[in-house]
Write a protein that holds these residues in place. Structure first.
Motif, PDB file in Angstrom:
ATOM      1  N   SER A  58      -1.061  -2.952   3.653  1.00 26.55           N
ATOM      2  CA  SER A  58      -1.119  -3.401   2.303  1.00 26.55           C
ATOM      3  C   SER A  58      -1.431  -2.082   1.522  1.00 26.55           C
ATOM      4  N   ASN A  59      -0.257  -1.968   0.564  1.00 30.91           N
ATOM      5  CA  ASN A  59      -0.248  -0.613  -0.301  1.00 30.91           C
ATOM      6  C   ASN A  59      -0.145  -1.244  -1.689  1.00 30.91           C
ATOM      7  N   ARG A  60      -0.912  -0.705  -2.773  1.00 28.70           N
ATOM      8  CA  ARG A  60      -0.952  -0.790  -3.881  1.00 28.70           C
ATOM      9  C   ARG A  60      -0.560   0.314  -4.877  1.00 28.70           C
ATOM     10  N   TYR A  61       0.233   0.483  -5.750  1.00 29.22           N
ATOM     11  CA  TYR A  61       0.448   1.845  -6.575  1.00 29.22           C
ATOM     12  C   TYR A  61       0.499   1.196  -8.029  1.00 29.22           C
ATOM     13  N   MET A  62      -0.210   2.172  -8.800  1.00 27.21           N
ATOM     14  CA  MET A  62      -0.350   1.630 -10.228  1.00 27.21           C
ATOM     15  C   MET A  62      -0.190   3.272 -11.001  1.00 27.21           C
ATOM     16  N   SER A  63       0.757   3.402 -11.784  1.00 23.39           N
ATOM     17  CA  SER A  63       1.171   4.547 -12.611  1.00 23.39           C
ATOM     18  C   SER A  63       0.065   5.205 -13.416  1.00 23.39           C
ATOM     19  N   ASN A  64      -0.724   3.969 -13.952  1.00 19.92           N
ATOM     20  CA  ASN A  64      -1.498   4.109 -15.028  1.00 19.92           C
ATOM     21  C   ASN A  64      -2.937   3.501 -14.787  1.00 19.92           C
ATOM     22  N   PRO A  65      -3.607   4.084 -13.786  1.00 19.89           N
ATOM     23  CA  PRO A  65      -5.065   3.309 -13.273  1.00 19.89           C
ATOM     24  C   PRO A  65      -6.094   4.085 -14.487  1.00 19.89           C
ATOM     25  N   GLN A  66      -7.227   3.400 -14.209  1.00 23.23           N
ATOM     26  CA  GLN A  66      -8.342   3.920 -15.260  1.00 23.23           C
ATOM     27  C   GLN A  66      -8.812   5.336 -14.913  1.00 23.23           C
ATOM     28  N   PRO A  67      -9.159   6.073 -15.862  1.00 17.05           N
ATOM     29  CA  PRO A  67      -9.622   7.298 -15.584  1.00 17.05           C
ATOM     30  C   PRO A  67     -10.474   7.514 -14.449  1.00 17.05           C
ATOM     31  N   GLY A  68     -10.080   8.525 -13.740  1.00 18.26           N
ATOM     32  CA  GLY A  68     -11.127   8.627 -12.320  1.00 18.26           C
ATOM     33  C   GLY A  68     -10.537   8.095 -11.255  1.00 18.26           C
ATOM     34  N   VAL A  69      -9.781   6.926 -11.413  1.00 15.46           N
ATOM     35  CA  VAL A  69      -9.212   6.210 -10.071  1.00 15.46           C
ATOM     36  C   VAL A  69      -8.026   6.718  -9.682  1.00 15.46           C
ATOM     37  N   LYS A  70      -7.953   6.696  -8.486  1.00 16.18           N
ATOM     38  CA  LYS A  70      -6.674   7.071  -7.839  1.00 16.18           C
ATOM     39  C   LYS A  70      -5.381   6.091  -7.996  1.00 16.18           C
ATOM     40  N   LYS A  71      -4.242   6.621  -8.057  1.00 15.74           N
ATOM     41  CA  LYS A  71      -3.176   5.690  -8.227  1.00 15.74           C
ATOM     42  C   LYS A  71      -2.788   4.573  -7.196  1.00 15.74           C
ATOM     43  N   THR A  72      -3.089   5.066  -6.110  1.00 16.47           N
ATOM     44  CA  THR A  72      -2.584   4.395  -4.792  1.00 16.47           C
ATOM     45  C   THR A  72      -4.138   3.833  -4.055  1.00 16.47           C
ATOM     46  N   ASP A  73      -3.843   2.541  -3.431  1.00 19.33           N
ATOM     47  CA  ASP A  73      -4.839   1.943  -2.339  1.00 19.33           C
ATOM     48  C   ASP A  73      -3.873   1.725  -1.087  1.00 19.33           C
ATOM     49  N   THR A  74      -4.414   1.928   0.172  1.00 23.25           N
ATOM     50  CA  THR A  74      -3.551   1.588   1.296  1.00 23.25           C
ATOM     51  C   THR A  74      -4.746   0.876   2.330  1.00 23.25           C
ATOM     52  N   LEU A  75      -4.393   0.021   2.562  1.00 26.10           N
ATOM     53  CA  LEU A  75      -5.284  -0.915   3.723  1.00 26.10           C
ATOM     54  C   LEU A  75      -4.394  -0.956   4.802  1.00 26.10           C
ATOM     55  N   LEU A  76      -4.875  -0.529   6.195  1.00 25.16           N
ATOM     56  CA  LEU A  76      -4.316  -0.948   7.430  1.00 25.16           C
ATOM     57  C   LEU A  76      -5.547  -1.623   8.217  1.00 25.16           C
ATOM     58  N   LEU A  77      -5.188  -3.243   8.396  1.00 33.35           N
ATOM     59  CA  LEU A  77      -6.434  -3.866   8.935  1.00 33.35           C
ATOM     60  C   LEU A  77      -5.915  -4.962  10.103  1.00 33.35           C
ATOM     61  N   THR A  78      -6.667  -5.309  10.822  1.00 34.90           N
ATOM     62  CA  THR A  78      -6.556  -6.282  11.912  1.00 34.90           C
ATOM     63  C   THR A  78      -7.468  -7.287  11.684  1.00 34.90           C
ATOM     64  N   SER A  79      -6.947  -8.651  12.129  1.00 35.92           N
ATOM     65  CA  SER A  79      -7.755  -9.799  12.247  1.00 35.92           C
ATOM     66  C   SER A  79      -7.560 -10.845  13.144  1.00 35.92           C
ATOM     67  N   ILE A  80      -8.268 -11.554  13.655  1.00 36.77           N
ATOM     68  CA  ILE A  80      -8.273 -12.877  14.363  1.00 36.77           C
ATOM     69  C   ILE A  80      -8.230 -14.026  13.668  1.00 36.77           C
ATOM     70  N   GLY A  81      -7.246 -14.866  13.841  1.00 33.41           N
ATOM     71  CA  GLY A  81      -7.040 -16.122  13.076  1.00 33.41           C
ATOM     72  C   GLY A  81      -6.759 -17.440  13.676  1.00 33.41           C
ATOM     73  N   TYR A  82      -7.462 -18.625  13.008  1.00 29.65           N
ATOM     74  CA  TYR A  82      -7.180 -19.830  13.727  1.00 29.65           C
ATOM     75  C   TYR A  82      -5.940 -20.567  13.129  1.00 29.65           C
ATOM     76  N   ARG A  83      -5.039 -20.944  13.677  1.00 26.94           N
ATOM     77  CA  ARG A  83      -3.678 -21.535  13.053  1.00 26.94           C
ATOM     78  C   ARG A  83      -4.028 -23.027  13.014  1.00 26.94           C
ATOM     79  N   PHE A  84      -3.585 -23.620  11.777  1.00 22.40           N
ATOM     80  CA  PHE A  84      -3.479 -25.093  11.650  1.00 22.40           C
ATOM     81  C   PHE A  84      -2.214 -25.710  11.422  1.00 22.40           C
TER      82      PHE A  84
END
Length: 249
Positions: free
Chosen positions: A220-246
């Motif tokens: 998951s990647n989120r990019y914002m060209s005008n973040p708040q002062p002192g906050v980076k423009k890009t957030d990246t998450l690389l994640l794993t999970s175990i799920g139960y399907r219904f």
């Protein structure tokens, strides 16, 4: 633009984000989805804990589709007696598509988001528009879409409201009987404040361990060209999970 930032702590999390990471839904009008929970714990020179919960659900017929999702992620770190948060966010959303013709469809969506590390108290985005099924089979669905969005952002020290143009594409692929892939890219040029924009990229790979248990890998990647002062423009998450399907198989 999609360089990695603020990933070190969050990449240790075990979570499932709302990226609809599954094969195209069967068009029988039955609800299907999954629930996820996870935790990571580290002890030593640095003590850290990350907890999460996530869920998604959807149903489809021959002419329409409805999806919902929810994710919450929280993490802390204690280093030399100095305790701090490494993650404090939640995201939820819903999306409805309805076919106008065999290839054209209309859609409406609502997404809500909170991220303390971005100083984002609440972002609410309501969007609507039209799209086209470029590929539409039992194993592959590839869409392009466009529309308008209204974005309300309430930060710790600022509140912004804007109209955005939405451009995007997404696809779901059933690679095998046990593995599916999903990706979505959306660009939000700001029509109220020219030159500013947001970009969201989500991709997920799901593999069935049993008929009801599945392993998920999520980018998951989120990019914002005008973040708040002192906050980076890009957030990246690389994640794993175990799920139960219904729902029905």
């Amino acid at each position: 633009m999609f360089h990695t930032a603020r990933i070190a702590a969050l990449a240790l999390a075990v979570a499932a984000l709302p990226v609809w990471a599954q094969a195209p839904l069967k068009t029988d009008g039955q609800w299907r989805g999954s629930v996820n929970a996870g935790a990571s714990l580290a002890k030593g020179n640095t003590d850290s804990t990350t907890l999460n919960i996530g869920a998604n659900a959807g149903k489809a017929t021959e002419t329409d589709r409805l999806n919902f999702s929810l994710t919450a992620l929280y993490g802390t770190k204690n280093e030399n007696g100095d305790k701090s948060e490494t993650a404090n966010l939640w995201r939820m959303g819903g999306k409805y598509d309805r076919d106008i013709t065999d290839r054209m469809f209309g859609f409406g969506s609502l997404d809500l988001e909170h991220d303390k590390l971005q100083e984002l108290d609440l972002r609410g985005v309501a969007a609507g528009g039209v799209g086209r099924h470029i590929v539409k089979t039992d194993k592959t669905l590839f869409d392009v879409f466009t529309g308008l969005a209204y974005n309300h952002e309430r930060f710790t020290h600022d509140t912004r409201n804007s109209v955005e143009w939405l451009l995007g594409e997404e696809s779901s692929h059933k690679i095998s009987d046990t593995t599916s892939l999903h990706q979505r890219l959306a660009v939000y040029p700001n029509l109220s404040n020219g030159g500013e924009y947001r970009v969201q990229l989500d991709a997920g790979l799901t593999t069935s361990i049993t008929k009801k248990i599945e392993l998920k890998l999520t980018l998951s990647n989120r990019y914002m060209s005008n973040p708040q002062p002192g906050v980076k423009k890009t957030d990246t998450l690389l994640l794993t999970s175990i799920g139960y399907r219904f729902g029905p198989d």
